[in-house]
Write a protein that holds these residues in place. Structure first.
Motif, PDB file in Angstrom:
ATOM      1  N   GLU A 260      42.368  42.215  44.659  1.00 59.04           N
ATOM      2  CA  GLU A 260      41.547  41.946  45.639  1.00 59.04           C
ATOM      3  C   GLU A 260      42.426  42.153  46.862  1.00 59.04           C
ATOM      4  O   GLU A 260      43.245  41.103  47.282  1.00 59.04           O
ATOM      5  CB  GLU A 260      40.861  40.712  45.670  1.00 59.04           C
ATOM      6  CG  GLU A 260      39.598  40.375  44.692  1.00 59.04           C
ATOM      7  CD  GLU A 260      39.175  39.316  44.579  1.00 59.04           C
ATOM      8  OE1 GLU A 260      39.461  38.271  45.498  1.00 59.04           O
ATOM      9  OE2 GLU A 260      38.255  39.023  43.789  1.00 59.04           O
ATOM     10  N   GLY A 261      42.350  43.261  47.823  1.00 58.09           N
ATOM     11  CA  GLY A 261      43.233  43.366  48.738  1.00 58.09           C
ATOM     12  C   GLY A 261      44.689  43.490  48.406  1.00 58.09           C
ATOM     13  O   GLY A 261      45.207  44.067  47.341  1.00 58.09           O
ATOM     14  N   GLY A 262      45.601  42.713  48.888  1.00 56.56           N
ATOM     15  CA  GLY A 262      46.971  42.744  48.510  1.00 56.56           C
ATOM     16  C   GLY A 262      47.178  41.577  47.520  1.00 56.56           C
ATOM     17  O   GLY A 262      48.505  41.295  47.472  1.00 56.56           O
TER      18      GLY A 262
END
Length: 534
Positions: free
Chosen positions: A458-460
């Motif tokens: 999730e994202g980074g």
């Protein structure tokens, strides 16, 4: 280390050197004190002699009988008995009463009467008394010469009173005997006290010389700082006496060292501080920190009945704990393979029996149904998890959960591609899944036991979520859940349960991640790990 017999001063023991130094200091102080006492006694004796002869000469010169006698025709007949009586009563050596011309009227030796006085009289003839040290017929003496005044303050006679130096020296010697006696007693007491101190120091230092003590200290210091185990020495007040380099590293203490500081003020966890300051021995206690798992042993030190402090040893259990986690995973995987082999044998017997009964179609259908389900799970896990250790973990946990009657569901979007240390993921996922399965089994009477695992980006961040159908978690317990020893199981404690979530918390903190606990229907643990955190 002890050397019997005499040794050169450079190799004397610390106690012997201290004894010699103290004895020299005491002897010097006694010598200086005795010298000062002698000088003071001599001054006091001289002053006493001068005061005595002056007072006596003044009293004789002021006597009316003396003035009357010197005005008569035969002064010696009256003054000689008078002067001798006073001389014997006062203890002076001579009293000489003379005419202004210096002719003696009195003398301790009557044959000297009528002779001329040996000494200075000019100041007395001028009307002034004076005191001097002069060598006369009786030898050196301290004498005072006082004028005798008649009418109109005319000098009509002179009075000389003296004490010989020999008599003054005899009195001084009597005083010196007392001074010498006191000095000898002080010297004996000082050396005796020094011997007692040296004997005590010899027992405490075991007769080791200062150079050897320094060498031993340097060697021991180097050894203590070279060992890989952490070593902390505490006094009985809980203050740090020694902390080697390994202990400072394991406890994340500053490089300047905590020596002299209270162990409770070093920012260590309360449980660790309690273990380090325990008055009773503690062996191999596991303490989970932010970045390390420590094995702590505490040994109190006593001298007789008196507590001296504690010796604390610290060992880094982090790597061993990680290896133990991996071993548990492999063991669980092997156990699941054994179970699956047992089940496969049962299914194989069933298939063979169906064939023997003339029902090959049902045998094929029965065999391929379980094989397809197992293959689908294996394909999904292996396809989404690039790390073989983690794939083995998930497969093993699936088989273990199935044995316990729990459905372990791995989400379709699960994907792990080695972005985080596998050992830490094993620690996090393995402990969370174990706790979730236990909770689901505990609540099996209320609903079908089920555990769902999801791992995705999730994202980074890498997000790991483990949900169970158990009774859930009390929000009030969340702050304490990741502390060592916390557990909801009846066999909790330092031995048994109470360590898994603490290890999870340590691994998450090491990667600068977060853990969230929630869920309305069972417990949901959500771990977020930054992908660039190592």
């Amino acid at each position: 280390m002890r050397r019997p017999g005499w040794a050169a001063p450079g190799r004397w023991s610390l106690a012997r050197q201290l004894l010699a130094l103290q004895a020299a200091i005491v002897a010097l102080l006694v010598a200086v004190g005795a010298t000062l006492a002698y000088l003071d006694a001599r001054r006091a004796t001289d002053e006493r002699a001068a005061h005595t002869v002056t007072a006596l000469a003044e009293s004789i010169a002021d006597a009316p009988d003396v003035r009357a006698a010197v005005a008569g025709r035969s002064p010696s007949r009256i003054l000689q008995p008078y002067a001798e009586r006073i001389r014997r009563d006062t203890g002076v050596d001579f009293i000489t009463i003379m005419s202004p011309a210096g002719i003696r009227y009195t003398h301790p030796n009557p044959s000297r009467i009528g002779g001329r006085f040996v000494g200075n009289t000019a100041r007395a003839l001028a009307g002034h008394e004076f005191t001097e040290t002069y060598t006369g017929t009786l030898g050196p003496s301290v004498r005072t010469v006082v004028p005798v005044f008649g009418e109109g303050r005319r000098v009509v006679a002179l009075v000389a009173v003296g004490i010989t130096i020999r008599a003054i020296s005899a009195e001084l010697r009597r005083r010196l005997l007392v001074v010498v006696g006191i000095a000898a007693m002080v010297l004996a007491l000082g050396i005796g006290g020094s011997c007692l101190v040296a004997a005590r120091l010899r027992r405490q230092t075991r007769g080791v010389a200062p150079a050897e003590l320094r060498g031993m200290f340097e060697y021991y210091e180097a050894i203590l700082h070279a060992v890989r185990e952490g070593l902390v020495l505490l006094d009985r007040g809980g203050r740090v006496v020694l902390c080697n380099d390994a202990a400072r590293e394991l406890l994340d203490l500053p490089a300047d060292g905590p020596a002299g500081r209270d162990v409770g003020g070093l920012g260590l966890p309360g449980e660790l501080v309690a273990s380090m300051t325990s008055p009773v021995p503690r062996a191999d206690e596991i303490h989970v920190g932010d970045t390390r798992v420590l094995v702590v042993s505490t040994s109190p030190v006593r001298s007789g009945d008196r507590a001296m402090g504690n010796v604390v040893t610290l060992r880094d259990h982090t790597e061993l704990q990680g290896l133990t986690g991996e071993l548990d995973t492999v063991r669980g995987f092997a156990e699941s393979l054994r179970s699956q082999a047992h089940e496969a044998a049962n299914r194989l017997h069933t298939v063979v029996s169906l064939v023997e009964l003339g029902r090959p179609e049902q045998a094929v259908e029965f065999a391929t149904a379980d094989l397809a389900a197992a293959q689908r799970l294996t394909d999904r896990v292996v396809g989404s998890v690039a790390e073989p250790v983690l794939a083995a973990l998930l497969l093993g946990k699936s088989a273990e959960a199935a044995e316990r009657g729990v459905e372990l569901e791995i989400a379709e979007d699960t994907a792990i591609d080695g972005v985080v240390e596998p050992r830490d993921l094993v620690t996090i996922l393995g402990n969370l899944i174990d706790n979730a399965v236990d909770a689901a089994v505990e609540n099996a009477g209320a609903r079908a036991p089920r555990v769902r695992v999801s791992v995705r980006r999730e994202g980074g961040r890498l997000v790991l979520r483990v949900a169970d159908s158990g009774p859930g978690v009390d929000p009030a317990d969340v702050p304490e859940m990741f502390r060592r020893g916390w557990t909801t199981k009846s066999s909790g404690g330092p031995v048994g349960h109470g360590l898994g979530l603490a290890l999870v918390g340590r691994a998450v903190r090491r990667h600068a991640g977060t853990v969230e606990v929630g869920g309305d229907d069972g417990a949901v643990f959500t771990v977020r790990l930054p992908l660039d955190a190592r």
